[in-house]
Design a protein around this motif. Structure first.
Motif, short mmCIF file in Angstrom:
data_model
loop_
_atom_site.label_atom_id
_atom_site.label_comp_id
_atom_site.label_asym_id
_atom_site.label_seq_id
_atom_site.Cartn_x
_atom_site.Cartn_y
_atom_site.Cartn_z
N PHE A 22 35.83 53.54 49.81
CA PHE A 22 36.81 52.92 48.91
C PHE A 22 36.72 51.41 49.05
O PHE A 22 36.73 50.88 50.16
CB PHE A 22 38.23 53.41 49.22
CG PHE A 22 38.46 54.85 48.85
CD1 PHE A 22 38.27 55.29 47.55
CD2 PHE A 22 38.88 55.76 49.79
CE1 PHE A 22 38.48 56.62 47.20
CE2 PHE A 22 39.10 57.10 49.45
CZ PHE A 22 38.89 57.52 48.16
N MET A 113 36.71 59.00 51.71
CA MET A 113 36.95 59.80 50.50
C MET A 113 37.23 61.26 50.85
O MET A 113 38.04 61.91 50.20
CB MET A 113 35.79 59.71 49.52
CG MET A 113 34.57 60.47 49.93
SD MET A 113 33.37 60.62 48.62
CE MET A 113 31.90 60.87 49.59
N GLU A 117 40.77 63.19 50.04
CA GLU A 117 40.86 64.45 49.31
C GLU A 117 41.49 65.56 50.15
O GLU A 117 42.30 66.35 49.65
CB GLU A 117 39.49 64.87 48.79
CG GLU A 117 39.00 63.97 47.67
CD GLU A 117 37.66 64.38 47.10
OE1 GLU A 117 37.59 64.59 45.88
OE2 GLU A 117 36.69 64.50 47.88
N TYR A 139 43.33 55.41 50.35
CA TYR A 139 42.69 54.91 49.12
C TYR A 139 42.87 53.39 49.07
O TYR A 139 43.90 52.89 48.68
CB TYR A 139 43.35 55.58 47.91
CG TYR A 139 42.59 55.42 46.61
CD1 TYR A 139 41.79 56.44 46.14
CD2 TYR A 139 42.71 54.26 45.85
CE1 TYR A 139 41.11 56.32 44.94
CE2 TYR A 139 42.02 54.13 44.65
CZ TYR A 139 41.23 55.15 44.20
OH TYR A 139 40.56 55.03 43.02
N TYR A 143 36.44 53.87 44.40
CA TYR A 143 35.25 54.39 45.05
C TYR A 143 34.05 53.48 44.76
O TYR A 143 33.73 53.22 43.60
CB TYR A 143 35.01 55.81 44.55
CG TYR A 143 33.78 56.50 45.08
CD1 TYR A 143 33.70 56.89 46.41
CD2 TYR A 143 32.72 56.80 44.25
CE1 TYR A 143 32.60 57.55 46.89
CE2 TYR A 143 31.60 57.47 44.72
CZ TYR A 143 31.55 57.84 46.05
OH TYR A 143 30.44 58.49 46.53
N LEU A 159 38.13 60.33 41.47
CA LEU A 159 39.00 59.93 42.59
C LEU A 159 40.18 59.09 42.11
O LEU A 159 41.29 59.20 42.64
CB LEU A 159 38.19 59.19 43.65
CG LEU A 159 37.21 60.08 44.42
CD1 LEU A 159 36.18 59.24 45.18
CD2 LEU A 159 37.95 61.02 45.36
#
Length: 180
Positions: A22, A113, A117, A139, A143, A159
């Motif tokens: 990120f 990432m 998730e 985050y 990305y 994302l």
């Protein structure tokens, strides 16, 4: 039964690799020595544990070169990445070659990432405000935002949508808790 000492556990944790996707793409212990190494590694990371054909990698990274030159560049860049990883005595990240395909295998590696998730999935399943806040905290920008790699755009958008869902869900939970 063998009991690990605190020093041994501390030593194991210290060597865990953290990959930031990120914002700016960074692997905390790695300094790349070729221009295309980060992009190649990031692409393999995006497709980790899946075979990626060498021609696809050549077309992606060196579209303007004739195939033989692109293949030489690919092989040199793969060699360079492996060499960098060996310098850090890294056994958690390996690039294998089989049947004209490269496969990135990773173990004991933290990837922001994946953490985002996983945490978001748990938060949504449990409707847990703390987990939602944790996911949102992971985050830190879009990305691979600073790289501008075209192939990353679909994943970036996916994302970004998950982040928006997390924000909406957090607002919904806060609203419900304030009502009751």
């Amino acid at each position: 039964m063998i009991k690990k000492t605190d020093n041994l556990l501390e030593n194991e944790n210290r060597h865990e690799i953290y990959i930031q996707t990120f914002g700016k793409f960074v692997i905390k212990i790695v300094k790349w020595n070729r221009k295309k190494s980060p992009e190649l590694f990031a692409y393999l990371l995006e497709n980790r544990e899946m075979p990626v054909h060498k021609e696809k990698l050549c077309d992606l990274l060196w579209p303007d070169l004739e195939p033989k030159k692109a293949l030489v560049n690919l092989q040199s860049t793969i060699y360079s990445i492996r060499k960098v990883l060996r310098e850090y005595d890294n056994r958690e990240i390996r690039i294998k070659y089989a049947g004209d395909n490269y496969i990135l295998h990773i173990e004991k590696v933290s990837i922001d990432m994946v953490e985002f998730e996983d945490t978001l999935g748990q938060a949504l399943d449990l409707q847990d405000i703390t987990l939602l806040k944790n996911a949102l905290g992971i985050y830190k920008g879009n990305y691979l935002e600073e790289q501008g790699w075209i192939w990353a755009e679909p994943r970036k958008e996916e994302l970004r949508k998950k982040y928006a869902v997390a924000l909406r869900e957090l607002k919904k939970i806060i609203t419900i808790k304030n009502v009751f």
